[in-house]
Write an enzyme that holds these catalytic residues in place. Sequence first.
Site, PDB file in Angstrom:
ATOM      1  CG  ASP A  92       3.521   3.895   9.521  1.00  0.00           C
ATOM      2  OD1 ASP A  92       3.353   3.916  10.755  1.00  0.00           O
ATOM      3  OD2 ASP A  92       3.673   2.849   8.860  1.00  0.00           O
ATOM      4  CG  HIS A 240       0.905   5.829   5.173  1.00  0.00           C
ATOM      5  ND1 HIS A 240       0.129   4.698   5.133  1.00  0.00           N
ATOM      6  CD2 HIS A 240       2.200   5.401   5.241  1.00  0.00           C
ATOM      7  CE1 HIS A 240       0.908   3.624   5.164  1.00  0.00           C
ATOM      8  NE2 HIS A 240       2.164   4.022   5.235  1.00  0.00           N
TER       9      HIS A 240
END
Length: 272
Positions: A92, A240
């Site tokens: 992400d 992430h």
Amino acid sequence: MKNPKMKIISILGSISFIFLFTVAVIQSNYQEQTAQVSSSTTLNNQKIGWGIKRNTNHEQPDLGSKNKQLMDKYQAMAIGNKEKKYVYLTFDEGYEAGYTPKILEVLKQNEVKATFFITAHFLNTQPDLVKQMIEEGHIVGNHTVNHKSMPDLSNEQIQKEVMELHTAIYQKFNYEMKYIRPPKGEFSERTIQYTNTLGYQTVMWSLAYDDWEEAKQGREEYGKKKVLDNIHPGAIILLHGTSKDNSNILDACIKEIKQMGYEIRSLEEFQR
């Protein structure tokens, strides 16, 4: 020779038929789209915050019966085939913290293809990185324009959040996105069904850890242990790209995952 008047009548009849047929098709398509939107607005909009119950011995986690039911119903991805040691790597990317170039280099060195879910902010500030992702064979997914929780938005607002980013990517790179990850991992039956009507397949995850907070960096051994201890057949791994730790442990994690007998595949090769 055929009567000219009859010929004209015949031509006009053909034109009328084509016109009426075209109108019928347009009306049918409109009614179908209206029905889809109407259907989505009447579906349950209870907000679901994605969560999983970890298992031991590299067995698949429990997604929860309601979560699994919705994933199956709307052909969403959350976990793959439990009999095959295939795993899928996703990132992400809400913004760039300076670590994505290293992540891309590690992926290239290890010949691994990943999926990057990006926001409009990432695209607008890092177009060269997005271009590199596409050119190197990674998937770029939709994480919406402003990273807002979808159940809080109307269908019209969701369409804007999703399709404005979709259009921007297409115009810049001639690349058409088709996978979406709901911001904050929050969705409802209404929102997952509606994004399906926009041409998107939802991608959740079955392995993640608390890697997103800048204040929680500097725990590389912790991060590595969380990933490697919980790897399982069919894992969709969420990391992430804003995590310095992830950029530092990625190479070791990829090598160890492969040594454990797993194959890291693209979402394009996903198997249920």
